[in-house]
Design an enzyme around this catalytic site. Structure first.
Site, PDB file in Angstrom:
ATOM      1  N   HIS A   1      45.027 118.642  22.636  1.00 48.64           N
ATOM      2  CA  HIS A   1      44.466 117.367  23.100  1.00 48.64           C
ATOM      3  C   HIS A   1      43.638 116.774  21.965  1.00 48.64           C
ATOM      4  CE1 HIS A   1      44.791 119.139  27.407  1.00 48.64           C
ATOM      5  NE2 HIS A   1      45.877 118.435  27.103  1.00 48.64           N
TER       6      HIS A   1
ATOM      7  N   GLU B   1      39.720 116.170  21.850  1.00 50.85           N
ATOM      8  CA  GLU B   1      38.826 117.319  22.029  1.00 50.85           C
ATOM      9  C   GLU B   1      38.489 117.916  20.667  1.00 50.85           C
ATOM     10  OE1 GLU B   1      40.804 119.757  24.942  1.00 50.85           O
ATOM     11  OE2 GLU B   1      40.733 118.169  26.469  1.00 50.85           O
TER      12      GLU B   1
ATOM     13  N   HIS C   1      39.879 124.291  23.580  1.00 48.65           N
ATOM     14  CA  HIS C   1      39.832 122.976  24.215  1.00 48.65           C
ATOM     15  C   HIS C   1      38.399 122.457  24.286  1.00 48.65           C
ATOM     16  CE1 HIS C   1      43.961 122.407  26.047  1.00 48.65           C
ATOM     17  NE2 HIS C   1      44.022 123.675  25.663  1.00 48.65           N
TER      18      HIS C   1
ATOM     19  N   GLU D   1      37.182 126.726  26.675  1.00 48.98           N
ATOM     20  CA  GLU D   1      36.704 125.367  26.824  1.00 48.98           C
ATOM     21  C   GLU D   1      35.275 125.245  26.291  1.00 48.98           C
ATOM     22  OE1 GLU D   1      38.298 122.776  28.320  1.00 48.98           O
ATOM     23  OE2 GLU D   1      39.989 123.694  29.390  1.00 48.98           O
TER      24      GLU D   1
END
Length: 622
Positions: free
Chosen positions: A340, A343, A436, A509
């Site tokens: 992504h 990010e 992420h 994350e």
């Protein structure tokens, strides 16, 4: 595909004709070692570069993307003290969007979605022929905006007051969604004056801006004169639902904040998170490739080319070993990042991971002597280049397409899965981790998978995140970790790799905000904090695979004792011990805040056996 990699460079019919002659001659040569080229119109035979040579070419853009020639660079800097969250007063204003008719449009980049889907690319994109600020007359009271550079994505700026601006972000290319990341430049400002910026077309219903997160500001004069880089700024910060919207089917949200620029007539940048461009990655890879000591155990290669023709790099890190059998017997670890593009915190964690692994510490040497690391540092270079938040140039979320058979449409994830499949035929992969960023939660945490039936395996899947929390107690939240295999996430890297047979398959994350833990509670993360999580992953891998499982046993026992008394979710007495601690806390439907982007692309309408026994016995004890 050939057109995307070649013909996009042509600027005229004459260039197209030259390229056609080159292709025809290369085919007639009947060899892959010689290439036909043209030098001032004269034929020239050249040798194809050896496969071990990796060229770091400047980024390729979709042909319709206007790009300025300015080279954008930012210094690395850490604030001397942690930067605190913003504390809302409750009096923050929620400006109502004004729009073009009542405001003064001061910046409007040409829409990059002139085409409905990606067609071809070229180096540098389409050179910007005019300044969007030429739409208005120069004035001391008007800011000059720009975002037609790598990873920039401001679409429009409207002056709605003397020092008040309404901003619109460009959606991910070839989509009408995914506006959350922002990065743009501002000039012609006055110091000591309070400006208000309001972004009016964000699409997530909740945000860390509602929990005290501040935007980022970078001043070139502060960098040059004081060595200061990106800083958190802003007051009167409010994230709210946009009540006045033209299309009731689309829920839009606004972010508004006020701030002051540090210098008059400066060049400043504002961003959602610390930018990390494709060019920065290339500079980092050039540096490690040119270091003979590092090159002896680190090989940088091209895994594949993206849809636009940008190289997707893969790094293999392992010591040479005393024999072939020595290297063959080593287990593997696969780490990826930046599927992504918005990010960017994932890339900072990746750089920290590589810094540790390529360093000269004893721990790094131990890891290189015992493992083969396969690292893909940037899975979606096209999205990074054009400033997308979530998608590739196929107009789709790559982290929903790891199961794809469309090799040409999703080359980055197809080749990554293929690499892992081939690697697993040669050796055991003990860990897969995909980095992420997260917009709704603070701290760093992991999402894992949840095996059914064998309780010892279920607990085993939770051990690595548990140990991460011990090694980074003021940044990593074990309580925020979730373990779930949801149908909607079947195409993610985490679940696809787990179904291939990698027991320890995770998404790590990192928040866009900061920490709510221990001595870092209520403070933003810096690039140094994010890089430290890459260090922590290496440190935890050492503990996790250490033949001496003392740390693992200690961690499990501590949580067993905790679980005998308090449930970490309800805060009430809990009599089922370790079993209930894990399963009550982690059997949840929540996961990453990914948006649905499934479907065809737009343009095609073993850890130690002793540990398993230990875990099984833990359940029996309970």
């Amino acid at each position: 595909t050939y057109k995307a990699l070649d013909a996009g460079d042509s600027d005229s019919e004459e260039d197209e004709e030259k390229l056609a002659r080159k292709r025809q001659c290369n085919q007639s040569l009947g060899t892959r070692q010689l290439l036909f080229s043209l030098d001032s119109g004269q034929p020239l035979l050249v040798l194809r570069p050896p496969p071990d040579v990796v060229n770091f070419l400047r980024p390729r853009w979709p042909v319709e993307s206007e790009v300025i020639t300015d080279v954008i660079q930012h210094i690395d800097w850490e604030p001397p003290d942690p930067e605190p969250f913003y504390c809302p007063s409750g009096q923050e204003e929620a400006p109502i969007p004004v729009g073009d008719e009542q405001g003064n449009v001061v910046y409007c980049a040409d829409l990059a979605t002139k085409c409905l889907y990606f067609t071809c690319s070229r180096f540098g994109g389409s050179m910007a022929t005019r300044s969007p600020t030429s739409l208005i007359k120069p004035s001391d009271n008007i800011l000059e905006f720009e975002s037609r550079f790598e990873s920039g994505n401001l679409q429009k700026a409207i002056q709605v007051g003397v020092y008040d601006y309404e901003l619109t972000l460009r959606a991910d290319m070839y989509t009408e969604k995914h506006t959350q990341w922002f990065y743009f430049r501002v000039r012609n400002m006055k110091a000591g004056v309070t400006y208000r910026f309001t972004i009016i077309n964000l699409m997530k219903k909740s945000s860390l801006y509602s929990q005290g997160m501040r935007p980022l500001l970078y001043s070139e004069r502060a960098a040059e004169e004081d060595g200061i880089g990106w800083q958190r700024v802003g007051s009167n910060i409010l994230y709210y639902h946009n009540c006045t919207q033209s299309d009731a089917a689309i829920n839009l949200y606004s972010l508004t904040w006020t701030f002051q620029f540090p210098y008059d007539s400066d060049t400043c940048y504002l961003a959602h998170c610390y930018p990390y461009t494709y060019s920065r990655l290339q500079g980092y890879l050039k540096q490690i490739s040119s270091n003979p000591a590092v090159a002896s155990y680190c090989k940088v290669r091209i895994l594949c080319n993206s849809l636009a023709g940008n190289a997707v790099y893969v790094i293999t890190i392992t010591s040479r070993g005393t024999s072939r059998e020595d290297v063959r017997s080593r287990k593997a670890v696969v780490v990826t990042a930046r599927v992504h593009p918005g990010e960017t915190n994932a890339s900072w964690m990746m750089e920290g991971f590589l810094d540790f692994l390529l360093g000269d510490s004893e721990d790094a040497q131990v890891l290189r002597d015992n493992f083969v690391f396969k690292v893909v540092p940037m899975l979606n270079p096209d999205g990074v280049v054009v400033g997308n938040y979530r998608c590739s140039l196929a107009g789709r979320d790559l982290n929903r397409n790891y199961k794809t058979l469309l090799k040409d449409s999703f080359p980055c994830v197809w080749h990554t899965r293929d690499m892992v499949e081939r690697l697993m035929t040669e050796k055991e992969v003990v860990l897969y981790c995909d980095f992420h960023g997260h917009n709704r939660k603070n701290n760093v945490f992991m999402y894992g998978c949840n095996s059914r039936g064998n309780a010892s395996i279920k607990l085993q899947e939770r051990v690595f995140p548990l140990m991460m929390s011990k090694n980074a107690s003021n940044k990593f939240s074990f309580q925020s970790c979730k373990f779930r295999v949801q149908k909607s996430k079947e195409g993610t890297g985490r679940i696809v790799m787990w179904r291939l047979g990698i027991k320890n398959s995770y998404t790590m994350e990192a928040t866009f905000g900061g920490s709510t833990l221990n001595d870092r509670r209520g403070t933003h993360f810096t690039t140094g904090d994010l890089k430290s999580m890459g260090f922590c992953l290496c440190d935890t891998l050492l503990d996790f695979c250490d033949p001496d499982q003392t740390k693992t046993v200690t961690a499990i026992c501590q949580n067993w004792k905790l679980g005998k008394h308090i449930c970490c979710i309800t805060g009430k007495p809990c009599g089922n011990g370790l079993f209930k601690l894990f399963f009550h806390c982690f059997y949840s439907t929540s996961g990453s805040n990914s948006s649905d982007s499934d479907g065809l692309p737009v343009h095609l309408l073993h850890p130690q056996k002793g540990l398993e026994v230990l875990l099984a016995n833990s359940i029996c004890l309970n």
